[in-house]
Design an enzyme around this catalytic site. Structure first.
Site, PDB file in Angstrom:
ATOM      1  N   ASP A 101       0.818  -1.215   0.000  1.00  0.00           N
ATOM      2  CA  ASP A 101       0.000   0.000   0.000  1.00  0.00           C
ATOM      3  C   ASP A 101       0.853   1.267   0.000  1.00  0.00           C
ATOM      4  O   ASP A 101       2.004   1.269   0.458  1.00  0.00           O
ATOM      5  CB  ASP A 101      -0.901   0.038   1.244  1.00  0.00           C
ATOM      6  CG  ASP A 101      -2.095  -0.885   1.107  1.00  0.00           C
ATOM      7  OD1 ASP A 101      -2.140  -1.646   0.119  1.00  0.00           O
ATOM      8  OD2 ASP A 101      -2.965  -0.867   1.998  1.00  0.00           O
ATOM      9  N   HIS A 161       3.736  -2.431   3.091  1.00  0.00           N
ATOM     10  CA  HIS A 161       3.773  -1.053   2.575  1.00  0.00           C
ATOM     11  C   HIS A 161       5.067  -0.811   1.810  1.00  0.00           C
ATOM     12  O   HIS A 161       6.128  -1.294   2.217  1.00  0.00           O
ATOM     13  CB  HIS A 161       3.661  -0.029   3.720  1.00  0.00           C
ATOM     14  CG  HIS A 161       2.355  -0.089   4.455  1.00  0.00           C
ATOM     15  ND1 HIS A 161       2.114  -0.994   5.474  1.00  0.00           N
ATOM     16  CD2 HIS A 161       1.217   0.636   4.303  1.00  0.00           C
ATOM     17  CE1 HIS A 161       0.879  -0.825   5.928  1.00  0.00           C
ATOM     18  NE2 HIS A 161       0.315   0.158   5.233  1.00  0.00           N
ATOM     19  N   HIS A 170      -5.528   9.344   0.259  1.00  0.00           N
ATOM     20  CA  HIS A 170      -5.565   8.420   1.395  1.00  0.00           C
ATOM     21  C   HIS A 170      -6.488   8.894   2.525  1.00  0.00           C
ATOM     22  O   HIS A 170      -6.118   8.867   3.704  1.00  0.00           O
ATOM     23  CB  HIS A 170      -4.156   8.220   1.957  1.00  0.00           C
ATOM     24  CG  HIS A 170      -3.987   6.939   2.725  1.00  0.00           C
ATOM     25  ND1 HIS A 170      -4.421   6.783   4.015  1.00  0.00           N
ATOM     26  CD2 HIS A 170      -3.420   5.756   2.374  1.00  0.00           C
ATOM     27  CE1 HIS A 170      -4.131   5.578   4.439  1.00  0.00           C
ATOM     28  NE2 HIS A 170      -3.524   4.922   3.470  1.00  0.00           N
ATOM     29  N   HIS A 208      -5.770   3.038  -4.445  1.00  0.00           N
ATOM     30  CA  HIS A 208      -5.787   3.271  -2.993  1.00  0.00           C
ATOM     31  C   HIS A 208      -6.220   4.713  -2.696  1.00  0.00           C
ATOM     32  O   HIS A 208      -5.761   5.316  -1.728  1.00  0.00           O
ATOM     33  CB  HIS A 208      -4.393   2.993  -2.415  1.00  0.00           C
ATOM     34  CG  HIS A 208      -4.389   2.707  -0.940  1.00  0.00           C
ATOM     35  ND1 HIS A 208      -5.323   1.901  -0.328  1.00  0.00           N
ATOM     36  CD2 HIS A 208      -3.545   3.114   0.050  1.00  0.00           C
ATOM     37  CE1 HIS A 208      -5.057   1.821   0.958  1.00  0.00           C
ATOM     38  NE2 HIS A 208      -3.991   2.555   1.230  1.00  0.00           N
TER      39      HIS A 208
END
Length: 727
Positions: A106, A259, A161, A157
Site C-alpha cells: 500500500d 507497505h 488516502h 488506494h
C-alpha cells in the site's frame, strides 16, 4: 582629498514611440503592469492549490480498524473471503486458494522503496499487487510504469488516502476520478481493483464502511481486504515482519498487507528476502488478486482522449512540484536575507549608537546657512514650514522657490513677513529645477533642503550642518519622522520610518555608503553639488540620484540622527501607492544610472561595490521575494501543520518586533504605536510588495513614469514632548 571630475549625467534613452503609439501605448503599458501581476498571482495560486492537494499528507493511524463488526454488514461478507465483488449486482467473496499467497503493498509508488521491493520480487519470480495513491502516482509516474512493465498488478488506494467512511459521496467520487486520471496519465491504464484506506479485515467492517463499499461496488470496483497485517509501518524488524506474513495455519492461502511507501521500508525489503524463500520451501505459490478472482487482469488500457487528459494532469502536477521546489529554495534565500538584514541592522545600529556623534575636526559650524524650500501648490502647509525654520537657533536665509503653483503658495509665504525669507517665482519645471534655482540664489556655501510639507525642530539646521566641519563631507542626511501619524495608515508609516529608514541610515552611515539623502531633511555643500552636476531630472528620485552622484564625485555623505524633521506622509492608500511607486521606480532608475560605480576606484568604488549591492539586495530583491513568506504561510494553514505554520509566522513577526522596538528606543520614540505592527505585516507590507512589483514591471516595459504629486493636507504636528535633546 582627491576628487574626480564630475561626470556628465547619463540619461537612459527612452524607446522612441512608433507612429501609431500615441494614445493607445500608455493604455497598453498600463494593461501590461496590471495583467502580468494578475497572471503571476493566478499561476502561483494554481501551483499552491495543485501542490497542496496532490502532496497533502494524510493523518491518522496506518493500522486499519480492528474492532468488532457492527450490525448492517452482511454475514456473507464478515464470514467470507477478503475479496468482495458487488459489481454485478450480487455479492461474491473470494479468498486465496490453499498454499497460495498474495503479497500486497500500500501507499506507493515511492521512488526509493518501490523499486527495491520490486527488485526482490523480480529476483524471486514473485508477482506483487501494488495499491497506489494518486498523489504518489502523479509525483512518480516513472516508478509506476516500471512496476507495470515488470508484470505486477496495480490497484487503486484513492488519491490522498482519506478515510472514505467520513467523506461525502462527492469527495469519494473526486478521490477516485483523480486517481484514475493519474493512472491514465502515468501509465495509460485504469484499474477496477480498490483497497479502501484504513481498511483491514472484513470482520472489522462497520455499517459506514459497508455503505461506502456497496457504493464503490456499484461504480465497478472490486474491493480487496486482507487476511494478515504485518504492521511493517511500525518497523518491528525484518524477521518479525516475515513471521507476521506467514500463515498461522499451515497450508492455508492468505492475502498479506505490507507497505512500499510512507517511511523507512528497509525492514520490509529485508523481510521479503526471508519470507519468499521460506514459503516457497513450504510449497506455497505467489499470485495476484486477478488470479484469485479467476480473471486475466483487473486493469484496462484507456482511450486516447483520457490518456491525454491524464498526461496534462500529470504534467500540471509536475510543474507544480518543480515550481514549489524553486519556491522552497527562494524562501530559504529570502528567509536568510531577512534574518541576516535584521541581524546586520541591529549590530550596526548598536555600534553606531554607542559610537555617539562623531568628533568633527575644527570648531563647530556656526556660519549662516541657506535653506531652499521647493514649493508647488503647497498652500496648506507652507506657512507652518516657514515658521518652524524662522524659529530655529541657527542663522539662515530662506529661499522659497514657487515652481509654477496654481494656488497662493507664494502669496502666503510673502504675507508671513518672516525675516530672511525670499520668494522666487518660476514656471513649473519640476522639483530638481526648483532646487537648482534655489542653490543658484543661495548666498552661503552650505544649503539645507527640505520639502514644503516638513516641519523642523529648533535645532535641526544647526545639528544638520555640524558634519561639514570635516572638509571631506559633501552632504548630510537628517532624521525624517512622520508628522501626521494619527490613524492606522499614519502609524504604519511611522513604524516604517523609524524602523526601516532610520535603522538603515545608521548602518549605511557606519559603512560610509549612504544611498539616499531624504528630500525632507538634507544639507549639501554647494561645491559638492556642483562637482556632482547639481540636481538632475533624469530620475524620479532626485534625492537618491544626487546622493549617488556625490559618492561618485569623491564626497563623504553622513547621517545626523539628531537633526529631526517631521514630514507629511500620504493619508490614503491611493496617495501612498503613488508616492511609493515613484520612490521605487526612481530608486531603480538612480541605481541603473550610477551602475558604473561598481568598477570605479576610490570612494566611488567603495560605494559602488558596497552601497549598490546592499540597496539592490535589501530594497529590491528581498522585498520582491518576501511575499513568498506570506504565500507559504497561507499554504501551510490550508494544507500543512497549522500550529507549526503559525509558530513560524509568529517567529518572523517576533524578529520584526525586536528590530522595531530597538529602533524606537534608539530614536527616543514611544513603543505604544507598535501594537499596529502585526496588522502592518498583514496589510501594509502586501501593498508595498505590489508597489515594487509594478515599479519593476514599469522598468522592464521601458515606460518613463511621469511625476506623481501628492495632495497636501498640512496636518503635520510636532509631538507634544520633543526628545530630550530638543528640550
Amino acid at each position: 582629498m582627491t576628487r574626480r571630475r564630475p561626470r556628465r549625467p547619463v540619461r537612459p534613452p527612452p524607446a522612441p514611440p512608433g507612429p501609431r503609439q500615441d494614445r493607445a501605448s500608455p493604455r497598453r503599458r498600463h494593461r501590461f503592469r496590471v495583467l502580468v501581476p494578475l497572471l503571476l498571482l493566478a499561476f502561483v495560486a494554481s501551483v499552491l492549490l495543485a501542490e497542496g492537494y496532490t502532496t497533502r499528507t494524510y493523518s491518522g493511524d496506518q493500522e486499519g480498524n480492528t474492532g468488532q463488526a457492527a450490525t448492517g454488514v452482511p454475514r456473507e461478507v464478515t464470514g467470507g473471503g477478503p475479496v468482495v465483488d458487488t459489481t454485478r449486482g450480487g455479492l461474491s467473496t473470494y479468498r486465496a486458494p490453499d498454499r497460495t499467497v498474495v503479497l500486497t503493498f500500500d501507499d506507493g509508488p515511492d521512488p526509493k522503496w518501490t523499486p527495491r521491493i520490486q527488485a526482490v520480487l523480480d529476483r524471486h519470480g514473485t508477482p506483487g499487487t501494488f495499491f497506489v495513491t494518486g498523489q504518489q502516482t502523479v509525483r512518480h509516474p516513472g516508478t509506476l510504469r516500471d512496476v507495470i512493465r515488470a508484470g505486477h498488478e496495480i490497484g487503486v488506494h484513492t488519491f490522498s488516502h482519506p478515510d472514505l467512511s467520513h467523506r461525502s459521496a462527492g469527495d469519494v467520487d473526486r478521490e477516485l476520478a483523480l486517481t484514475q486520471l493519474a493512472l491514465a496519465g502515468a501509465a495509460g491504464v485504469n484499474s477496477s481493483l480498490l483497497r479502501m484506506p484504513y481498511s483491514s479485515k472484513t470482520t472489522a467492517l462497520d455499517r459506514a464502511d459497508w455503505s461506502v463499499a456497496r457504493r464503490l461496488g456499484d461504480k465497478g470496483y472490486v474491493l480487496a481486504f486482507i487476511d494478515q497485517d504485518t504492521r511493517d509501518w511500525r518497523r518491528p524488524g525484518a524477521r518479525a515482519i516475515a513471521d507476521a506474513a506467514t500463515p498461522s495455519t499451515p497450508g492455508r492461502g492468505t492475502i498479506v498487507l505490507m507497505h512500499d511507501a510512507g517511511g523507512d521500508r528497509s525492514r520490509t525489503v529485508e523481510a521479503l528476502d526471508i519470507l519468499i524463500p521460506r514459503l516457497q520451501a513450504q510449497g506455497y505459490r505467489f499470485t495476484t488478486l486477478a488470479d484469485v478472482l479467476g480473471t486475466d487482469s483487473l486493469t484496462s488500457p484507456v482511450g486516447t482522449a483520457e490518456r491525454w487528459q491524464g498526461r496534462v494532469f500529470v504534467a500540471a502536477v509536475t510543474v507544480s512540484g518543480t515550481t514549489m521546489s524553486v519556491i522552497g529554495v527562494l524562501l530559504l534565500v529570502v528567509g536568510s536575507l531577512v534574518l541576516g538584514r535584521c541581524a546586520l541592522l541591529l549590530v550596526l545600529a548598536r555600534r553606531h549608537a554607542r559610537r555617539g556623534p562623531p568628533a568633527h575636526p575644527g570648531p563647530p559650524v556656526t556660519r549662516p546657512v541657506s535653506v531652499v524650500v521647493p514649493a508647488h501648490n503647497e498652500s496648506p502647509c507652507i506657512a507652518k514650514t516657514l515658521r518652524s525654520l524662522a524659529a530655529g537657533d541657527h542663522p539662515v536665509e530662506i529661499i522659497v522657490v514657487d515652481d509654477g503653483s496654481d494656488d497662493d503658495t507664494a502669496g502666503i509665504a510673502e504675507s508671513l513677513g518672516l525675516p530672511g525669507v525670499t520668494v522666487v517665482r518660476q514656471p513649473n519645471g519640476g522639483k530638481a529645477s526648483a532646487l537648482n534655482t534655489g542653490v543658484r540664489r543661495a548666498s552661503h556655501d552650505l544649503v539645507v533642503m527640505l520639502d514644503a510639507d516638513t516641519v523642523f525642530a529648533p535645532s535641526t539646521v544647526h545639528r544638520l550642518v555640524q558634519p561639514f566641519a570635516d572638509p571631506s563631507v559633501g552632504a548630510t542626511a537628517g532624521n525624517a519622522k512622520v508628522g501626521n501619524r494619527r490613524g492606522l495608515l499614519g502609524r504604519w508609516q511611522h513604524i516604517e520610518y523609524v524602523m526601516g529608514f532610520n535603522l538603515d541610515r545608521r548602518a549605511y552611515d557606519l559603512l560610509r555608503c549612504m544611498p539616499t539623502i531624504p528630500g525632507a531633511v538634507g544639507a549639501f555643500r554647494v561645491t559638492a553639488l556642483r562637482d556632482a552636476g547639481m540636481m538632475s531630472g533624469d530620475t524620479l528620485a532626485e534625492d537618491t540620484d544626487i546622493t549617488m552622484a556625490l559618492h561618485r564625485s569623491g564626497w563623504e555623505v553622513r547621517y545626523a540622527e539628531e537633526a529631526l524633521a517631521w514630514t507629511e506622509v500620504p493619508g490614503s492608500l491611493r496617495q501612498l501607492w503613488r508616492q511609493r511607486y515613484r520612490w521605487s521606480y526612481g530608486t531603480m532608475q538612480a541605481a541603473w544610472k550610477h551602475r558604473h560605480a561598481l568598477v570605479e576606484r576610490g570612494h566611488a568604488g567603495h560605494f559602488g561595490r558596497l552601497g549598490l549591492p546592499l540597496l539592490a539586495v535589501f530594497q529590491i530583491l528581498t522585498p520582491l521575494l518576501a511575499p513568498l513568506i506570506d504565500l507559504l504561510t497561507v499554504y501551510g494553514l490550508l494544507f500543512g501543520d497549522v500550529y507549526l505554520t503559525l509558530l513560524a509566522w509568529t517567529g518572523v513577526l517576533a524578529v520584526q518586533a525586536l528590530c522595531a522596538a530597538y529602533a524606537f528606543r534608539l530614536d527616543g520614540e514611544s513603543l505604544r504605536p507598535l501594537w499596529a505592527l502585526p496588522l502592518q505585516q498583514i496589510v501594509y507590507r502586501q501593498l508595498m510588495y505590489l508597489v515594487l512589483v509594478q515599479a519593476c514591471l514599469t522598468a522592464v516595459n521601458g515606460y518613463r513614469l511621469p511625476w506623481q504629486r501628492l495632495k497636501r493636507s498640512g496636518d503635520v504636528v510636532l509631538p507634544p514632548r520633543l526628545p530630550a535633546r530638543e528640550r
